[in-house]
Design an enzyme around this catalytic site. Sequence first.
Site, short mmCIF file in Angstrom:
data_model
loop_
_atom_site.label_atom_id
_atom_site.label_comp_id
_atom_site.label_asym_id
_atom_site.label_seq_id
_atom_site.Cartn_x
_atom_site.Cartn_y
_atom_site.Cartn_z
N THR A 94 -20.17 -16.47 13.62
CA THR A 94 -19.55 -17.70 13.10
C THR A 94 -19.66 -18.75 14.20
OG1 THR A 94 -18.02 -16.30 11.86
CG2 THR A 94 -17.47 -18.64 12.02
N LYS A 170 -19.11 -20.60 5.82
CA LYS A 170 -18.35 -19.53 6.51
C LYS A 170 -17.07 -20.08 7.13
CE LYS A 170 -16.96 -16.01 8.74
NZ LYS A 170 -16.17 -14.99 8.07
N LYS A 239 -10.84 -20.22 17.24
CA LYS A 239 -12.23 -20.72 17.30
C LYS A 239 -12.68 -21.23 15.93
CE LYS A 239 -15.30 -17.74 16.45
NZ LYS A 239 -16.43 -17.20 15.76
P1 NAP Z 1 -16.17 -8.82 19.21
O1 NAP Z 1 -15.81 -7.46 18.78
O2 NAP Z 1 -15.27 -9.56 20.14
O3 NAP Z 1 -17.65 -8.75 19.86
C1 NAP Z 1 -18.18 -9.87 20.48
C2 NAP Z 1 -19.60 -9.59 20.95
O4 NAP Z 1 -20.11 -10.75 21.64
C3 NAP Z 1 -19.70 -8.42 21.94
O5 NAP Z 1 -20.95 -7.79 21.74
C4 NAP Z 1 -19.66 -9.14 23.29
O6 NAP Z 1 -20.24 -8.40 24.34
C5 NAP Z 1 -20.51 -10.35 22.97
N1 NAP Z 1 -20.33 -11.47 23.90
C6 NAP Z 1 -19.20 -12.21 24.06
N2 NAP Z 1 -19.42 -13.19 24.97
C7 NAP Z 1 -20.71 -13.04 25.40
C8 NAP Z 1 -21.53 -13.75 26.31
N3 NAP Z 1 -21.08 -14.82 26.98
N4 NAP Z 1 -22.80 -13.32 26.49
C9 NAP Z 1 -23.28 -12.25 25.80
N5 NAP Z 1 -22.55 -11.54 24.91
C10 NAP Z 1 -21.28 -11.94 24.71
O7 NAP Z 1 -16.39 -9.81 17.96
P2 NAP Z 1 -16.65 -9.43 16.42
O8 NAP Z 1 -15.33 -9.24 15.75
O9 NAP Z 1 -17.70 -8.39 16.34
O10 NAP Z 1 -17.24 -10.83 15.90
C11 NAP Z 1 -18.57 -11.22 16.10
C12 NAP Z 1 -18.83 -12.50 15.29
O11 NAP Z 1 -18.60 -12.23 13.90
C13 NAP Z 1 -17.90 -13.67 15.64
O12 NAP Z 1 -18.61 -14.89 15.57
C14 NAP Z 1 -16.82 -13.60 14.56
O13 NAP Z 1 -16.23 -14.87 14.34
C15 NAP Z 1 -17.63 -13.13 13.38
N6 NAP Z 1 -16.90 -12.37 12.33
C16 NAP Z 1 -15.92 -11.48 12.69
C17 NAP Z 1 -15.25 -10.77 11.67
C18 NAP Z 1 -14.15 -9.78 12.00
O14 NAP Z 1 -13.33 -9.47 11.11
N7 NAP Z 1 -14.09 -9.23 13.19
C19 NAP Z 1 -15.60 -10.96 10.34
C20 NAP Z 1 -16.63 -11.84 10.03
C21 NAP Z 1 -17.26 -12.55 11.03
P3 NAP Z 1 -19.32 -7.38 25.20
O15 NAP Z 1 -19.28 -6.12 24.39
O16 NAP Z 1 -20.06 -7.24 26.48
O17 NAP Z 1 -17.97 -8.02 25.37
#
Ligand code: NAP
Length: 296
Positions: A94, A170, A239
């Site tokens: 997102t 989104k 965010k």
């Molecule tokens: P998450 O569990 O916090 O994972 C974040 C990912 O981004 C991890 O792989 C992290 O790596 C990586 N990352 C963060 N900062 C970085 C940087 N500066 N350089 C390189 N890698 C970096 O997040 P998530 O829940 O999977 O969400 C991922 C995306 O999907 C987001 O945009 C979120 O808004 C969207 N989304 C989330 C959901 C939900 O319910 N969770 C649903 C729909 C959409 P590390 O492992 O090294 O920290």
Amino acid sequence: MHIGFIGLGNMGSAMAANLLAAGHEVTAYNRSQHKVDALAAKGARPARTVAEASRAEVVVTMLADDAAVEAVSFGADGIVESLGPDALHVSSSTISLALAERLTAAHADAGQRFVSAPVFGRPEAAAAAKLFVVAAGAADDLTELAPVFEAVGQRTFVMGSEPKAANLVKMSGNFLIASVIESLGEAMALVTKGGVDAGEYLDLLTSTLFDAPVYRTYGGLVASREFEPAGFAATGGLKDVRLALEAGEGLQVPLPIASLLRDRFLTLLATGGGHLDWSAISALSARDAGGPGPVA
Ligand code: NAP
């Protein structure tokens, strides 16, 4: 299909596992290497660098925010520099409209293709391959990507040929979810302070006029106050509301409820709840009514 997958967080690890289960060849990269090892145990080829994961027909990014997507996309050994000619970058994070525009232009300049495909659904839905994919990009690219979307989701909605349209949809959806969480929190604070059982109240809602996934999923979290571990952290909620406000500013569309939600998330973060699920803003209403707040 040979797919590079970058970003193995709560969502990405499940999506990449489903691509493997569907028979795709997956080369996986994550900033923290231990998550790559976990996916390698399921058959993924581990990549030690972004460039290595970008040597594929399609590279999918599922990262936290704009800063993370920028960090892996641009600069030396980034995706734009490493992806082959005519290859596809699918961004499922997102992210902002400005970044989607920048990626569209950068990939076109490099003779590559870019598609935005953010998703609806929490990590449980990602694990069950039940996400809803919101896709936008060139029609031929979306057709080519159908097997990728089918492996991670239950249905794909196409929002036109401009990638950023999918990102706009989104963020508008997450704005709606946050609005429901806030209003559920207020309604729940009202009835429970008046002596009504939260579970019985939720049963009434979801058995009558509010029989929708958003009320069932978030109503359950609000009623049970299950804010840990976060499926989607409050920092992410802030965010996304900020992204909607930014888009509203760019298009000159006032979003007064989004402004209120931004302050709710700021309050939650300021009081130590940034790590909690974003549904924890609901407990601010209980706190304002003299009850327990989000942070134990
Ligand atoms: P998450 O569990 O916090 O994972 C974040 C990912 O981004 C991890 O792989 C992290 O790596 C990586 N990352 C963060 N900062 C970085 C940087 N500066 N350089 C390189 N890698 C970096 O997040 P998530 O829940 O999977 O969400 C991922 C995306 O999907 C987001 O945009 C979120 O808004 C969207 N989304 C989330 C959901 C939900 O319910 N969770 C649903 C729909 C959409 P590390 O492992 O090294 O920290």
